[in-house]
Design a protein around this motif. Structure first.
Motif, short mmCIF file in Angstrom:
data_model
loop_
_atom_site.label_atom_id
_atom_site.label_comp_id
_atom_site.label_asym_id
_atom_site.label_seq_id
_atom_site.Cartn_x
_atom_site.Cartn_y
_atom_site.Cartn_z
N TYR A 52 3.72 -0.35 -1.37
CA TYR A 52 2.36 -0.22 -1.85
C TYR A 52 1.84 -1.60 -2.19
CZ TYR A 52 3.65 4.64 -2.25
OH TYR A 52 4.07 5.90 -1.97
N LEU B 271 7.56 1.55 -8.73
CA LEU B 271 6.80 2.68 -9.23
C LEU B 271 7.66 3.59 -10.10
CD1 LEU B 271 4.79 3.52 -6.00
CD2 LEU B 271 3.88 2.55 -8.10
N GLN C 275 0.00 -0.48 -12.77
CA GLN C 275 1.16 0.41 -12.77
C GLN C 275 1.22 1.26 -14.04
OE1 GLN C 275 2.84 0.76 -10.01
NE2 GLN C 275 1.56 -0.86 -9.14
N ILE D 61 -1.22 4.11 -13.62
CA ILE D 61 -0.69 5.14 -12.71
C ILE D 61 0.33 6.01 -13.43
CG2 ILE D 61 0.70 5.51 -10.64
CD1 ILE D 61 -0.57 2.91 -9.51
N TYR E 162 -2.84 1.78 -5.06
CA TYR E 162 -1.95 2.95 -5.05
C TYR E 162 -2.24 3.71 -3.78
CZ TYR E 162 0.51 7.12 -6.73
OH TYR E 162 1.37 8.18 -6.87
N GLY F 243 2.80 10.81 -4.89
CA GLY F 243 1.41 11.15 -5.16
C GLY F 243 1.15 12.64 -5.16
#
Length: 670
Positions: free
Chosen positions: A6, A20, A54, A57, A308, A329
């Motif tokens: 990403y 992530l 991050q 997210i 993302y 996701g």
């Protein structure tokens, strides 16, 4: 893009799946408030922005909420707090759904995983949550107006702080934004408006040349030269002065596209890359240091969902999401037990439109939120998205109705509030058959106060010529939409809640209802302990039935009726309930001044209150914060427990007394 990678937006770097999965934020960990951020070196800000993205997210993956908008403004958020002295300098986020990175940087990181939950952080900016939120927002297009008010207040108080309003290009589709620009441009108050262009592509592609021009146009030397030129021009005749000003405006507008904003009185800078800190920082510093610049508009181009991949690839850039798996996701949505009311509306209207080519659908920038997207799939030429412009949308619908079409204006309850004058003046007074489909009526859960549809019953049912309905389940909604199709002499509205229906069987061909007629759902008989009638409006019916079961267990025989219509009121049904029961309860998930008020007025005017106890139950006179919808209903005192308690209290029965049908001391109707 290689699978499993990403973009990290660090020069030459990528974020891997392990990045992530494991949230490591050493630079962000040192920033608790913007003052900490301002102690960093400029070259450290890129790393901070990566870590902030991050962290955002990860937080939203656990809470759900608005994601794409926040990811798109990470670098802008860092730059603004780095350049400006917040909270002394006022930073106003329009709408507020992009404010999660801002909340993390302003002392709320330790609570960020409580977003949109009961007792947690709001999903929008909120004045009583932090001094870094100078203005609360959840509806769009308010930032420039509020910012101008703060700038003028500063000037009147001889202050020296800065005011910065960040508004997205979508919010610029609302007339209020242009009203504010027009007003601000006519003043010389120092106000900075940042146009966050992330969707509409209203500017040419951003590159090195446009970045260079933006830095040049915002530089002290250029802006100083501009002011010097204006001073010289003032010494010439007015006609020549204006000609020189126009030449300067159009010369810059030719290369920057800023002529519209210049015509409104703003000094335009842009477009610039909103993800490039090397571009953002010098421009923001130049504008901050220009003491006499007046109103300035900085055009920043960003990418919604930036950094993302699942968000970047999604059609809506993950605008609003449920909890999701960070790596894939994939959103963790529960399997619905019944169709959502929004989908029922969209499917029903689409099907009815197959047989009636006069049906058209209108939405104000919420096609998927209102079900109009379903209609649009089968009837694309009869579907209209007017943007965030509810006022225009309502009058547009009135124009269609005036020419014999059957417009359905599908608008959230709280969004329709913006267009109330148009509802009154352009629709009701002319008795035009505009059909309003009012989504998000009642409590809405995580979106909290700002999206709670509390007032539509009160503000529509007081209008002459209106028909107002509320379904108790999804099949009733389908029938009410069919009913609206046949109403051609006056406006009508059906209001329905967010979320799923109750799981009833759906009719293949919904039949229209008789206008102004409710129904008895459960017939009770007068009992020795007194008889109770519960008259429910809309989605309170299931709790009314549950309450009736529990009252029946206490020997209180209870009738339950579904009002269906707020207006016209079913007088025959109300008279029947009043004359054959000792207690009449009226339940609605709406504010005081709505259905219950109409029922009380009818009872009083028809002398039906002698010996009758009446208990209207509506939303309390206060705004409730975000929480689960069922918890909001409980806190509002509108669930089955509250109905039972209210009934027992009205009849003078102790809650601990289970009683029986032979109780000789129970109250009876006079």
């Amino acid at each position: 893009m290689a699978r499993g990678r990403y973009p990290r937006e660090r020069q030459g770097g990528w974020a891997t799946r392990s990045d992530l999965l494991t949230l490591t934020t050493p630079t962000l960990d040192t920033v608790h408030l913007p003052a900490d951020l301002r102690r960093l070196q400029p070259e450290e800000l890129r790393t901070l922005a990566d870590e902030l993205r991050q962290a955002t997210i990860h937080a939203v993956s656990k809470t759900g909420g608005h994601l794409g908008a926040g990811l798109g403004v990470v670098e802008l958020t860092v730059a603004l707090h780095y350049v400006y002295d917040t909270p002394a300098d006022k930073l106003i986020w329009d709408v507020g759904h992009q404010c999660y990175p801002h909340k993390i940087l302003t002392g709320r990181r330790d609570r960020i995983e409580t977003l949109r939950q009961g007792g947690g952080l709001s999903g929008f900016t909120k004045r009583d949550e932090s001094e870094y939120d100078p203005f609360g927002a959840a509806h769009s297009s308010t930032s420039i107006s509020a910012g101008l008010g703060m700038a003028v207040a500063r000037d009147l108080s001889d202050g020296d702080n800065h005011v910065v309003a960040v508004i997205g290009d979508g919010a610029m589709s609302a007339g209020m934004a242009y009203e504010a620009l027009n007003n601000a441009g006519a003043m010389h108050s120092r106000l900075t408006v940042i146009l966050n262009d992330n969707d509409m592509s209203i500017a040419p592609p951003v590159g090195a040349m446009s970045a260079y021009l933006s830095r040049l146009l915002s530089s002290k030397q250029y802006m100083g030269l501009r002011e010097f030129g204006r001073g010289i021009a003032e010494r010439f005749p007015k006609r020549l002065e204006r000609a020189m000003e126009k030449w300067e405006e159009y010369a810059r507008g030719f290369v920057t596209g800023g002529t519209l904003f210049e015509e409104m009185g703003f000094y335009y800078i842009g477009p610039i890359d909103g993800h490039n800190l090397d571009h953002l920082l010098p421009v923001l510093k130049n504008v901050r240091n220009a003491k006499d610049a007046g109103p300035v508009l900085i055009h920043v181009v960003t990418q919604k969902g930036k950094g993302y991949d699942p968000a970047e690839q999604s059609a809506d850039k993950y605008h609003g999401v449920a909890k999701f798996d960070v790596v894939t996701g994939t959103q963790k949505k529960g399997k619905p037990n019944a169709p959502a009311y929004t989908k029922v509306f969209g499917r029903t209207l689409s099907k009815l439109a197959e047989a009636d080519d006069k049906i058209v659908a209108i939405t104000a920038a919420m096609p998927s939120g209102t079900g109009v997207d379903i209609f649009q799939e089968t009837h694309p030429t009869r579907s209209f998205d007017v943007g965030i412009a509810e006022q225009h949308g309502v009058t547009f619908a009135a124009g269609l109705a005036a020419e014999g079409y059957k417009p359905f204006a599908a608008i959230y309850s709280t969004f329709l509030q913006r267009a109330y004058d148009q509802v009154v003046h352009d629709v009701a007074i002319q008795s035009l058959p505009v059909r309003f489909a009012i989504d998000r009526a009642g409590y809405v859960g995580a979106d909290g106060q700002t999206h709670c549809g509390a007032f539509d019953v009160a503000y529509l049912s007081c209008l002459p010529n209106f028909i107002v309905m509320a379904p108790s389940d999804e099949a009733e909604l389908a029938a009410m939409v069919a009913t609206q199709v046949g109403i051609d002499d006056r406006p009508s509205a059906v209001r329905y809640p967010r979320g799923e229906g109750v799981g009833v069987e759906m009719p293949e061909h919904p039949a229209p209802l008789e206008i102004g007629k409710g129904r008895i759902v459960r017939q009770g008989a007068k009992g020795a302990r007194g008889a109770v009638a519960i008259l429910s409006l809309g989605n309170r019916l299931q709790d009314a039935l549950a309450a009736a079961d529990r009252l029946g267990a206490r020997g209180l025989v209870t009738t339950v009726a579904d009002a269906r219509f707020v207006k016209p009121l079913d007088g025959d049904l109300i008279r029947q309930l009043a004359e054959s029961h000792d207690l009449l309860m009226v339940i609605e998930e709406a504010s005081i001044g709505g259905f219950g008020s109409h029922v009380l007025d009818f009872l009083a005017r028809n002398d039906l209150m002698k010996g009758l106890a009446v208990r209207p139950m509506a939303m309390p006179d206060r705004f409730l914060d975000q929480d689960k919808p069922e918890e909001q209903v409980r806190l509002a005192g509108l669930d089955a427990d509250a109905i039972v308690a209210t009934a027992l209290d009205a009849l003078g029965i102790d809650a601990g007394d289970r009683g029986n049908s032979d109780d000789k001391d129970a109250p009876a109707r006079a």
